[in-house]
Enzyme design. Structure first.
Site, PDB file in Angstrom:
ATOM      1  N   HIS A   1      10.211  -5.417  11.869  1.00 12.99           N
ATOM      2  CA  HIS A   1       8.875  -5.024  11.381  1.00 12.99           C
ATOM      3  C   HIS A   1       8.397  -3.762  12.099  1.00 12.99           C
ATOM      4  CE1 HIS A   1       8.808  -9.546  10.812  1.00 12.99           C
ATOM      5  NE2 HIS A   1       8.560  -9.116   9.584  1.00 12.99           N
TER       6      HIS A   1
ATOM      7  N   ILE B   1      17.587  -3.969  11.038  1.00 14.84           N
ATOM      8  CA  ILE B   1      17.633  -3.882  12.509  1.00 14.84           C
ATOM      9  C   ILE B   1      18.346  -5.146  13.018  1.00 14.84           C
ATOM     10  CG2 ILE B   1      16.250  -3.697  14.625  1.00 14.84           C
ATOM     11  CD1 ILE B   1      15.963  -1.226  12.852  1.00 14.84           C
TER      12      ILE B   1
END
Ligand code: PAF
Length: 282
Positions: free
Chosen positions: A37, A176
């Site tokens: 995020h 990620i």
């Protein structure tokens, strides 16, 4: 950085920014924020004058047997992360603020939602499209940021924006990963120590598939077969799907003769995790 709970407060703040001629980015999330995020907030902070992060566990996108109640929540942790990454406003509504009594309008999509996660989570994308449309109408951002880990979600949202002529630029950001390869996910917190180790089969199979593509393999069943074999060797893993689909239509293909997405969903114990790669990124 401010946290607000009502639609009226978001609108008032965005109106003020617009009056100053500022651009606005939106990062829609379900909270329990991690580095994945953070990378979306960083991207929005780079591209826009102001960034709104929505932090809302959307009941509509969970099926009756899914993890709505246990989904992790921690607004204090989220606020610190948003602030550290240059976010300006968190919209953290209660379910009643988003879905008032008598709520009965939905955004539903065919075709793209009827493959991959849409097969095992039949109500999921209707909930995602509905809440994302509402967030777009509330914030009216210039740009909105989504992770490529939820690759089908990204494709569905791009398609919705195109179909419904929404004047918003959709930005997809790279997956990620943890240092050992596991894709970051709020659901990783459900894993026991043994499951956390077992969960590495997801990224290992993704890296194997990428390697095969890099070496020139274009037969989808050969790639899928090798990836499945690797996952099936892990006793704690149970495959939901390993598929290769056309990027634009999300329909399965047999040969890598166009931009494709290789996507997997695997249960580790009772936790369902996803991962993927785009052949264009290999
Ligand atoms: O990706 C998510 O976290 C959610 O599906 C989203 C886009 C915030 C909608 O609730």
């Amino acid at each position: 950085m401010k946290i607000v709970k009502t639609i009226a407060e978001v609108r008032a703040q965005v109106k003020e920014w617009r009056a100053q001629g500022l651009t606005v980015g939106l990062v829609p999330t379900m909270g329990y924020l991690h580095e994945g995020h953070a990378s979306l907030i960083d991207a929005s902070h780079r591209d826009n004058d102001r960034t709104v992060v929505s932090d809302f566990v959307n009941p509509m996108q969970f099926g009756p047997t899914e993890d709505l109640e246990s989904y992790p929540r921690d607004i204090d942790h989220d606020a610190a992360l948003v602030e550290a990454h240059g976010g300006d406003l968190i919209f953290h509504p209660e379910p009643e603020e988003m879905y008032h009594d008598g709520f009965s309008s939905f955004v539903d999509m065919t075709v793209l939602t009827q493959e991959l996660c849409g097969l095992s989570r039949p109500v999921h994308f209707r909930g995602v499209c509905t809440v994302v449309s509402k967030l777009f109408n509330i914030v009216k951002p210039d740009r909105a940021y989504f992770g490529k880990k939820d690759a089908q979600q990204l494709a569905v949202i791009r398609h919705m924006v195109d179909d419904l002529n929404m004047d918003i630029e959709i930005i997809g950001c790279p997956i990620i990963r943890e240092a050992d390869g596991l894709a970051k996910s709020s659901r990783n917190t459900y894993l026991s120590e043994a499951e956390r180790k077992a969960a590495l089969v997801l990224s290992k199979s993704i890296f194997l598939g990428m390697d095969m593509v890099k070496k020139g393999e274009s037969n989808c069943s050969a790639i899928i077969g090798s990836m499945k074999k690797l996952i099936e060797a892990e006793p704690l893993a149970r495959i939901d799907y390993v598929k290769i689909v056309d990027c634009a239509t999300m329909q399965q293909i047999t040969t890598l003769d166009r931009p494709a997405l290789c996507a997997i969903a695997v249960y580790i114990g009772s936790t369902r995790l996803i991962d993927n790669f785009f052949t264009e990124d290999v």
